[in-house]
Design an enzyme around this catalytic site. Structure first.
Site, PDB file in Angstrom:
ATOM      1  N   HIS A 265     -37.779  17.038 -12.999  1.00 36.15           N
ATOM      2  CA  HIS A 265     -36.985  17.195 -11.765  1.00 36.15           C
ATOM      3  C   HIS A 265     -37.597  16.359 -10.630  1.00 36.15           C
ATOM      4  O   HIS A 265     -36.925  15.515 -10.037  1.00 36.15           O
ATOM      5  CB  HIS A 265     -36.948  18.686 -11.382  1.00 36.15           C
ATOM      6  CG  HIS A 265     -36.190  18.968 -10.117  1.00 36.15           C
ATOM      7  ND1 HIS A 265     -34.912  19.462 -10.127  1.00 36.15           N
ATOM      8  CD2 HIS A 265     -36.515  18.805  -8.809  1.00 36.15           C
ATOM      9  CE1 HIS A 265     -34.487  19.594  -8.869  1.00 36.15           C
ATOM     10  NE2 HIS A 265     -35.449  19.212  -8.051  1.00 36.15           N
ATOM     11  N   GLU A 266     -38.874  16.584 -10.385  1.00 35.39           N
ATOM     12  CA  GLU A 266     -39.532  15.874  -9.286  1.00 35.39           C
ATOM     13  C   GLU A 266     -39.632  14.381  -9.602  1.00 35.39           C
ATOM     14  O   GLU A 266     -39.562  13.549  -8.698  1.00 35.39           O
ATOM     15  CB  GLU A 266     -40.920  16.474  -8.991  1.00 35.39           C
ATOM     16  CG  GLU A 266     -40.923  17.980  -8.687  1.00 35.39           C
ATOM     17  CD  GLU A 266     -39.973  18.420  -7.565  1.00 35.39           C
ATOM     18  OE1 GLU A 266     -39.655  17.578  -6.705  1.00 35.39           O
ATOM     19  OE2 GLU A 266     -39.536  19.593  -7.580  1.00 35.39           O
ATOM     20  N   HIS A 269     -36.544  12.773  -8.390  1.00 42.10           N
ATOM     21  CA  HIS A 269     -36.656  12.500  -6.947  1.00 42.10           C
ATOM     22  C   HIS A 269     -37.557  11.291  -6.728  1.00 42.10           C
ATOM     23  O   HIS A 269     -37.276  10.425  -5.906  1.00 42.10           O
ATOM     24  CB  HIS A 269     -37.317  13.678  -6.213  1.00 42.10           C
ATOM     25  CG  HIS A 269     -36.427  14.864  -5.990  1.00 42.10           C
ATOM     26  ND1 HIS A 269     -35.255  14.785  -5.297  1.00 42.10           N
ATOM     27  CD2 HIS A 269     -36.569  16.174  -6.353  1.00 42.10           C
ATOM     28  CE1 HIS A 269     -34.709  16.010  -5.227  1.00 42.10           C
ATOM     29  NE2 HIS A 269     -35.482  16.858  -5.868  1.00 42.10           N
ATOM     30  N   GLU A 295     -30.781  15.562  -5.036  1.00 40.77           N
ATOM     31  CA  GLU A 295     -30.776  16.575  -6.092  1.00 40.77           C
ATOM     32  C   GLU A 295     -29.950  16.105  -7.291  1.00 40.77           C
ATOM     33  O   GLU A 295     -30.201  16.516  -8.420  1.00 40.77           O
ATOM     34  CB  GLU A 295     -30.260  17.917  -5.563  1.00 40.77           C
ATOM     35  CG  GLU A 295     -31.198  18.587  -4.548  1.00 40.77           C
ATOM     36  CD  GLU A 295     -32.625  18.788  -5.032  1.00 40.77           C
ATOM     37  OE1 GLU A 295     -32.845  18.918  -6.254  1.00 40.77           O
ATOM     38  OE2 GLU A 295     -33.535  18.803  -4.188  1.00 40.77           O
TER      39      GLU A 295
HETATM   40 ZN    ZN Z   1     -35.233  18.922  -5.993  1.00 39.66          ZN
END
Ligand code: ZN
Length: 500
Positions: A265-266, A269, A295
Site C-alpha cells: 500500500h505505502e 503511494h 489512494e
Molecule cells: Zn494510503
C-alpha cells in the site's frame, strides 16, 4: 516587475517552500519513527516557528504581488506555470483568512495531539486522547467557518481532502457500493470459511523485514530514493521533493500479511510520490493530484496487484524461502485464498476488500455527526462500538482495537477517510482501462510489474498536480467515474473464490 523577474521569483518561492516542507516533514517523520518519548514538546517548538515562517512566506506582500502579476499575465505562461500560480494563489487566499496566532497554535496542538493519540492507543486509554480530540474537532469547525463561512463544515473538510468532493457525492457513491457489497458479504458468510493457517503462526520481525525488502524490489521501488521504517500506523511521506520518499510499516509477529500489504500500500503511494515529471521537483506540482488519486495508487498495488493470483504465484516461493516451516506443504492457492479471506473484523487496515467500505462508512458517519455537533467527544467510543456491531457484526473489546486504531484524527485529518474508498474504486476503473491495452493478468502471472507501473506513470504519476482530480480522472477514464467497475471486480473475484 517584468515577466522574466516574476517567473524567476515564482520558482525561487517554490524552491524555498520545498526546503521548509523538507524540514517540517523531517521533524514529523522523526517524531513517529525514532524520536525518544519525551521529545514532542521540543518538536512542537520548532514546528511552531517553521509554520510561522511558512505562513509569512505564503502570504507576504511580495508573494501576493508576484502571484497577482503572473495571474494577470496568465496567457503568457505555460500550462505548468499557470497551475503553480493557481495553486499558490488559492493557498494564499485561504491561509490569509486564518489569523496567524490561531494557525500556529493549531499546528502546535496537532503535534501534541498526535503524541497523545499514540500514548492512548498503546494503553487503550481514550481519556488521554479525549481533550485533544475535542480540540481537533473544535478547530476543524472553526477553520471551516473562517475559510468558507456558510459552508457545511463536513463538506468543507471533504473538499479539503479532495477538490470537488462533498457529502452528496459521497452518499451516492457509498449507496451504490453498499447495495452490492452487503449482499455479497452476506452470501460469503453462509459459505464454509477458508483456511488461512498459512498466514498465522510465528513470523519473527527480522524475517518480515526481509519480506518488506523483497516486496519493494518486486514493485520496482528504487531504494536509493525510498526508505522504509517502522511506525505505529503505516504511512508515506516525501521529504522536500520526489527525490526523498519514506514509507513505513508495522510488524506483528503472529502474522506476516498485514506488514506485507502495508508495504504494498505505502509502496504504491511511494511510487506516485517518486515519479511526477522531474521538472516538477521543488515546485507545488510535485506530489499527487489528490488524496483519492493517491489512494487509488496505494490500493491498486495492495489489492489489484498484491492480492491477485499472479502476484501470489510469484511471491510464494520467496516467502517460502524466508518462512520454510510455516510454508511447508502449502501451495500458492492456499496463500491466495488466505489473503483474500472475507471476514468482518475490527481493524480497517487489515480488512478484506469486500468489507473494507463498511469500515470507512463508520468513520464517515461519526465525523459527519461530530462536525454537526450531534455527538459529544466522550460518546465516540460507545458510538464506534455500536456501529461496528451494526455494520460488521463484531464486538469491539477495547478502544485500541476500536476508535483509537487510526492515526488520522490525532493528526488533524478530518474528511480523509472517504478518499480510501473512492480511491479503491478509481483504481478498479484504472485497472479496467489498463486492460484495454495491456494483458495485465499475463503480466502478473509472469511477475512482470514494469509495464503496469509504466502505464500508471504515463497516465497518472507524471502529471503530479498539473490537473484537478476530476480533470485527470476524465482524461484517464475517457468518460465519467463508474463505481460499478469496483463492484463488478469484487463480485467476479469473490464469487470465484467462494463458489457462489
Ligand atoms: Zn494510503
Amino acid at each position: 516587475m517584468t515577466l522574466t523577474e516574476a517567473r524567476k521569483q515564482l520558482m525561487e518561492l517554490q524552491s524555498k517552500l520545498s526546503a521548509y516542507y523538507h524540514a517540517v516533514g523531517s521533524i514529523h517523520y522523526d517524531g513517529v519513527t525514532g524520536a525518544p518519548r519525551g521529545t514532542a514538546k521540543n518538536r512542537a517548538h520548532s514546528m511552531t516557528i517553521l509554520t510561522g515562517e511558512l505562513y509569512k512566506l505564503n502570504t507576504s506582500p511580495e508573494t501576493r504581488a508576484m502571484l497577482e502579476y503572473l495571474d494577470e499575465h496568465k496567457a503568457e505562461l505555460s500550462q505548468a506555470e499557470q497551475r503553480m500560480v493557481h495553486l499558490l494563489l488559492k493557498g494564499l487566499r485561504k491561509t490569509e483568512k486564518i489569523p496567524m496566532d490561531f494557525f500556529m497554535e493549531h499546528r502546535r496542538m496537532i503535534i501534541e495531539a498526535s503524541d497523545a493519540w499514540r500514548r492512548a492507543k498503546e494503553t487503550s486509554d481514550f481519556a488521554i486522547f479525549k481533550p485533544y480530540l475535542q480540540r481537533v474537532f473544535d478547530d476543524c469547525v472553526k477553520l471551516a467557518e473562517i475559510c468558507e463561512p456558510g459552508m457545511d463544515p463536513f463538506d468543507y473538510w471533504l473538499n479539503d481532502s479532495e477538490e470537488g468532493l462533498n457529502s452528496a457525492k459521497c452518499d451516492a457513491f457509498f449507496a451504490a457500493v453498499k447495495e452490492k457489497v452487503v449482499p455479497l458479504a452476506r452470501a460469503i458468510s453462509e459459505k464454509p470459511q477458508v483456511d488461512d493457517s498459512i498466514i498465522n503462526g510465528y513470523f519473527p520481525e527480522y524475517k518480515q523485514r526481509q519480506v518488506s525488502s523483497v516486496i519493494m524490489d518486486m514493485m520496482g521501488i528504487d531504494k536509493d530514493r525510498c526508505g522504509i521504517a517502522t511506525t505505529e500506523h503505516p504511512f508515506t511521506t516525501s521529504l522536500g521533493s520526489q527525490n526523498d520518499v519514506r514509507i513505513t510499516t508495522h510488524y506483528y509477529e503472529n502474522t506476516f500479511s498485514p506488514a506485507m500489504y502495508s508495504v504494498m500500500h505505502e509502496g504504491g503511494h511511494g511510487l506516485y510520490f517518486m515519479y511526477p515529471a522531474e521538472e516538477y521537483a521543488y515546485t507545488v506540482l510535485d506530489g499527487g493530484c489528490s488524496m483519492s488519486l493517491h489512494e487509488s495508487q496505494s490500493r491498486f498495488y495492495e489489492n489489484y496487484v498484491g492480492r491477485s493470483r499472479g502476484f501470489i504465484k510469484n511471491v510464494f516461493p520467496k516467502l517460502a524461502e524466508i518462512f520454510p516451516e510455516n510454508f511447508e506443504g502449502k501451495t500458492p492457492e492456499d496463500l491466495y485464498r488466505a489473503v483474500n479471506k472475507v471476514e468482518p473484523g475490527l481493524i480497517r487496515i487489515r480488512a478484506d476488500e469486500v468489507t473494507y467500505t463498511l469500515h470507512i462508512l463508520v468513520r464517515y458517519e461519526i465525523e459527519r455527526r461530530m462536525l454537526a455537533g450531534e455527538v459529544k467527544i466522550g460518546e465516540v467510543p460507545e458510538l464506534w462500538n455500536a456501529m461496528y456491531k451494526d455494520y460488521l457484526g463484531v464486538t469491539v473489546p477495547n478502544d485500541t482495537m476500536g476508535c483509537l486504531q487510526d492515526s488520522h484524527w490525532g493528526s488533524g485529518q478530518v474528511g480523509y477517510f472517504p478518499t480510501y474508498s473512492l480511491g479503491t474504486a478509481y483504481g478498479a476503473q484504472f485497472l479496467k482501462k489498463m486492460k484495454e491495452t495491456l494483458d495485465v493478468d499475463r503480466l502478473l502471472d509472469e511477475g512482470d510489474l514494469a509495464p503496469i507501473s509504466a502505464w500508471n506513470r504515463e497516465h497518472i504519476w507524471q502529471y503530479g498536480r498539473l490537473y484537478e482530480p476530476e480533470e485527470l480522472l476524465e482524461k484517464v477514464f475517457e468518460g465519467p467515474f463508474d463505481p460499478t467497475c469496483f463492484t463488478d471486480y469484487l463480485e467476479k473475484k469473490y464469487k470465484d473464490i467462494y463458489g457462489l
